[in-house]
Motif scaffolding. Structure first.
Motif, PDB file in Angstrom:
ATOM      1  N   VAL A  18       1.736  75.576  71.113  1.00 33.50           N
ATOM      2  CA  VAL A  18       2.479  75.113  69.939  1.00 33.50           C
ATOM      3  C   VAL A  18       3.476  74.350  70.509  1.00 33.50           C
ATOM      4  O   VAL A  18       4.303  74.511  71.343  1.00 33.50           O
ATOM      5  CB  VAL A  18       2.876  76.165  69.110  1.00 33.50           C
ATOM      6  N   CYS A  19       4.141  73.460  69.493  1.00 30.59           N
ATOM      7  CA  CYS A  19       5.121  72.714  69.645  1.00 30.59           C
ATOM      8  C   CYS A  19       5.863  72.644  68.215  1.00 30.59           C
ATOM      9  O   CYS A  19       5.243  72.120  67.412  1.00 30.59           O
ATOM     10  CB  CYS A  19       5.072  71.403  70.177  1.00 30.59           C
ATOM     11  N   ARG A  20       6.963  73.317  68.095  1.00 35.30           N
ATOM     12  CA  ARG A  20       7.742  73.254  66.604  1.00 35.30           C
ATOM     13  C   ARG A  20       8.696  71.935  66.882  1.00 35.30           C
ATOM     14  O   ARG A  20       9.585  71.728  67.479  1.00 35.30           O
ATOM     15  CB  ARG A  20       8.336  74.442  66.607  1.00 35.30           C
ATOM     16  N   ILE A  21       8.554  71.162  65.617  1.00 37.16           N
ATOM     17  CA  ILE A  21       9.466  69.783  65.684  1.00 37.16           C
ATOM     18  C   ILE A  21       9.969  70.095  64.323  1.00 37.16           C
ATOM     19  O   ILE A  21       9.428  70.388  63.324  1.00 37.16           O
ATOM     20  CB  ILE A  21       8.211  68.651  65.314  1.00 37.16           C
ATOM     21  N   LEU A  22      11.307  69.528  64.274  1.00 39.75           N
ATOM     22  CA  LEU A  22      11.957  69.231  63.037  1.00 39.75           C
ATOM     23  C   LEU A  22      12.488  67.743  62.935  1.00 39.75           C
ATOM     24  O   LEU A  22      12.888  67.166  63.988  1.00 39.75           O
ATOM     25  CB  LEU A  22      13.508  69.992  63.395  1.00 39.75           C
ATOM     26  N   ASP A  23      11.741  67.035  61.973  1.00 40.82           N
ATOM     27  CA  ASP A  23      12.141  65.849  61.817  1.00 40.82           C
ATOM     28  C   ASP A  23      13.102  65.750  60.574  1.00 40.82           C
ATOM     29  O   ASP A  23      13.125  65.772  59.561  1.00 40.82           O
ATOM     30  CB  ASP A  23      10.883  65.358  61.465  1.00 40.82           C
ATOM     31  N   ILE A  24      14.522  65.331  61.277  1.00 40.57           N
ATOM     32  CA  ILE A  24      15.466  65.292  59.871  1.00 40.57           C
ATOM     33  C   ILE A  24      15.630  63.937  59.535  1.00 40.57           C
ATOM     34  O   ILE A  24      15.540  62.776  60.054  1.00 40.57           O
ATOM     35  CB  ILE A  24      17.017  65.625  60.754  1.00 40.57           C
ATOM     36  N   GLY A  25      15.978  64.040  58.075  1.00 42.26           N
ATOM     37  CA  GLY A  25      15.642  62.637  57.373  1.00 42.26           C
ATOM     38  C   GLY A  25      14.168  62.010  57.303  1.00 42.26           C
ATOM     39  O   GLY A  25      14.135  60.844  57.478  1.00 42.26           O
ATOM     40  N   THR A  26      13.315  62.793  57.143  1.00 38.42           N
ATOM     41  CA  THR A  26      11.870  62.644  57.420  1.00 38.42           C
ATOM     42  C   THR A  26      11.306  61.604  56.422  1.00 38.42           C
ATOM     43  O   THR A  26      10.507  60.856  56.587  1.00 38.42           O
ATOM     44  CB  THR A  26      11.323  63.799  57.322  1.00 38.42           C
ATOM     45  N   GLY A  27      12.021  61.371  55.175  1.00 38.07           N
ATOM     46  CA  GLY A  27      11.472  60.081  54.178  1.00 38.07           C
ATOM     47  C   GLY A  27      10.054  60.175  53.937  1.00 38.07           C
ATOM     48  O   GLY A  27       9.755  61.491  53.208  1.00 38.07           O
ATOM     49  N   SER A  28       9.326  59.632  54.260  1.00 41.04           N
ATOM     50  CA  SER A  28       7.686  59.394  53.988  1.00 41.04           C
ATOM     51  C   SER A  28       7.104  60.352  54.925  1.00 41.04           C
ATOM     52  O   SER A  28       5.887  60.527  54.648  1.00 41.04           O
ATOM     53  CB  SER A  28       7.260  57.994  54.119  1.00 41.04           C
ATOM     54  N   ALA A  49       0.708  70.810  67.443  1.00 40.79           N
ATOM     55  CA  ALA A  49       2.067  70.575  66.846  1.00 40.79           C
ATOM     56  C   ALA A  49       2.177  70.883  65.554  1.00 40.79           C
ATOM     57  O   ALA A  49       1.250  70.888  64.781  1.00 40.79           O
ATOM     58  CB  ALA A  49       2.557  69.212  67.108  1.00 40.79           C
ATOM     59  N   VAL A  50       3.374  71.564  65.121  1.00 35.98           N
ATOM     60  CA  VAL A  50       3.741  71.970  63.800  1.00 35.98           C
ATOM     61  C   VAL A  50       5.053  71.019  63.328  1.00 35.98           C
ATOM     62  O   VAL A  50       6.001  71.349  64.324  1.00 35.98           O
ATOM     63  CB  VAL A  50       3.826  73.540  63.284  1.00 35.98           C
ATOM     64  N   ALA A  51       5.503  70.942  62.129  1.00 36.74           N
ATOM     65  CA  ALA A  51       6.761  70.237  61.924  1.00 36.74           C
ATOM     66  C   ALA A  51       7.247  70.531  60.733  1.00 36.74           C
ATOM     67  O   ALA A  51       6.732  71.036  59.590  1.00 36.74           O
ATOM     68  CB  ALA A  51       6.496  68.645  61.700  1.00 36.74           C
ATOM     69  N   VAL A  52       8.578  70.739  60.618  1.00 38.97           N
ATOM     70  CA  VAL A  52       9.260  70.868  59.483  1.00 38.97           C
ATOM     71  C   VAL A  52      10.001  69.514  59.218  1.00 38.97           C
ATOM     72  O   VAL A  52      10.722  68.926  60.118  1.00 38.97           O
ATOM     73  CB  VAL A  52      10.314  71.999  59.453  1.00 38.97           C
ATOM     74  N   GLY A  53       9.739  68.740  58.161  1.00 34.46           N
ATOM     75  CA  GLY A  53      10.451  67.483  57.721  1.00 34.46           C
ATOM     76  C   GLY A  53      11.607  67.973  56.549  1.00 34.46           C
ATOM     77  O   GLY A  53      11.207  68.216  55.732  1.00 34.46           O
ATOM     78  N   SER A  54      12.805  67.472  56.912  1.00 40.30           N
ATOM     79  CA  SER A  54      13.756  67.797  55.997  1.00 40.30           C
ATOM     80  C   SER A  54      14.362  66.390  55.519  1.00 40.30           C
ATOM     81  O   SER A  54      14.372  65.469  56.190  1.00 40.30           O
ATOM     82  CB  SER A  54      14.959  68.597  56.868  1.00 40.30           C
ATOM     83  N   ASP A  55      15.015  66.398  54.265  1.00 45.23           N
ATOM     84  CA  ASP A  55      15.490  65.307  53.806  1.00 45.23           C
ATOM     85  C   ASP A  55      16.400  65.896  52.552  1.00 45.23           C
ATOM     86  O   ASP A  55      16.323  66.811  52.034  1.00 45.23           O
ATOM     87  CB  ASP A  55      14.647  64.435  53.274  1.00 45.23           C
ATOM     88  N   ILE A  56      17.357  65.005  52.430  1.00 44.74           N
ATOM     89  CA  ILE A  56      18.594  65.321  51.020  1.00 44.74           C
ATOM     90  C   ILE A  56      17.767  64.956  49.976  1.00 44.74           C
ATOM     91  O   ILE A  56      18.361  65.420  48.896  1.00 44.74           O
ATOM     92  CB  ILE A  56      19.703  64.685  51.595  1.00 44.74           C
ATOM     93  N   SER A  57      16.737  63.951  50.139  1.00 41.69           N
ATOM     94  CA  SER A  57      16.165  63.854  48.577  1.00 41.69           C
ATOM     95  C   SER A  57      14.724  64.537  48.440  1.00 41.69           C
ATOM     96  O   SER A  57      13.875  64.450  49.186  1.00 41.69           O
ATOM     97  CB  SER A  57      15.702  62.088  49.006  1.00 41.69           C
TER      98      SER A  57
END
Length: 290
Positions: A124-134, A148-156
């Motif tokens: 597994v590879c844990r990914i954090l995409d900050i300001g992921t947008g689309s 791979a698994v991902a968390v996409g974060s965004d203020i919006s």
């Protein structure tokens, strides 16, 4: 012609739009006209070449004219269409997301080997995409690396709604989690990779940007503060606390920001482990480890 009488053959409509775009100084008039004609009337370049006299119904022709008028106001083609391809993936857009750009694919290329090797070693590879947008960066990685698994974060929240929709439509929803967060505020746990295309335009340069960007991309995704480095300061100072022992953080940068970004991350105790230039040969992506 007025919109009420705007009709004709596929070739005539395309030619009229192309000429108006060229007269307005748009950089890709032929491509813009082709994309909008396909969107509004379902007529591809190939079908237009095969049958230039193909008639276009009045409803489709009027819809095309509306699109042409929006483009003449410098609204980007892909915002009119509501979709942009990134790393081979069709991604939906809205007003709270950046339009993904080819330069950002450089960042995906840079980190892909790390994601692949992490999955090979740990399953597994844990990914954090900050300001992921689309969701562009995270979803490109998930689509190409099964473990791979991902968390996409965004203020919006509005941007995250689109990211979640894109993940679901690409069959990646079970490996993508959207989190509303101002930087690391609502982020918990550690990650093998933190990746970000942060705002990096200097505040004083925003007004001089191309209208396609300045007037339509969300300001929060563009404005990096007075020196363009605000986001990198936050990432450099706080990323390490959210990385696994062998984790890395990778960022897209402006073409003239490499030295300053290096300084910020090195001062935070991180070491550059890789870099990559974009298609034009400009510095575009850096990766750091603890």
């Amino acid at each position: 012609m007025t919109p009420a009488t705007y009709s004709g053959t596929a070739e005539a409509l395309h030619r009229s739009a192309r000429m108006r775009f060229a007269e307005a100084g748009l950089p890709t008039p032929d491509l813009d006209a082709s994309l909008l004609l396909e969107f509004a009337a379902g007529i591809t370049v190939l079908s237009r070449m095969r049958e230039p006299d193909l008639p276009v119904g009045s409803k489709a022709a009027m819809g095309f004219e509306v699109c042409v008028a929006r483009r003449l106001r410098r609204e980007p083609v892909h915002r009119i269409i509501g979709q942009r391809e990134f790393y081979g993936l069709p991604l939906g857009l809205n007003k709270e997301t950046l339009v993904p750009r080819p330069d950002t694919e450089t960042l995906v290329d840079l980190v892909m080997p790390l994601v692949e090797s992490t999955v090979a070693g740990n399953a597994v590879c844990r990914i954090l995409d900050i300001g992921t947008g689309s969701g562009a960066i995270a979803l490109a990685l998930l689509a190409n690396v099964q473990g791979a698994v991902a968390v996409g974060s965004d203020i919006s929240r509005g941007a995250l709604t689109i990211a979640e929709r894109n993940a679901a439509q690409l069959g990646l929803g079970d490996r993508f989690e959207a989190v509303v967060s101002n930087w690391f505020e609502n982020i918990s746990g550690t990650f093998d990779l933190i990746v970000s295309n942060p705002p990096y335009i200097r505040s004083g340069e925003i007004a001089a940007l191309d209208p396609d960007v300045r007037d339509y991309d969300p300001l929060a995704a563009l404005d990096g503060g007075g020196d363009g480095l605000n986001a990198y300061g936050v990432l450099a100072a706080r990323a390490a606390a959210h990385l696994t022992d062998n984790g890395a953080v990778a960022v897209e940068i402006g073409h003239d920001q490499k030295r300053d970004v290096l300084t910020l991350f090195e001062a935070a105790g991180m070491r550059k482990s890789g870099e990559k230039c974009d298609f034009s040969g400009h510095d575009r992506a850096l990766i750091f480890v603890k």
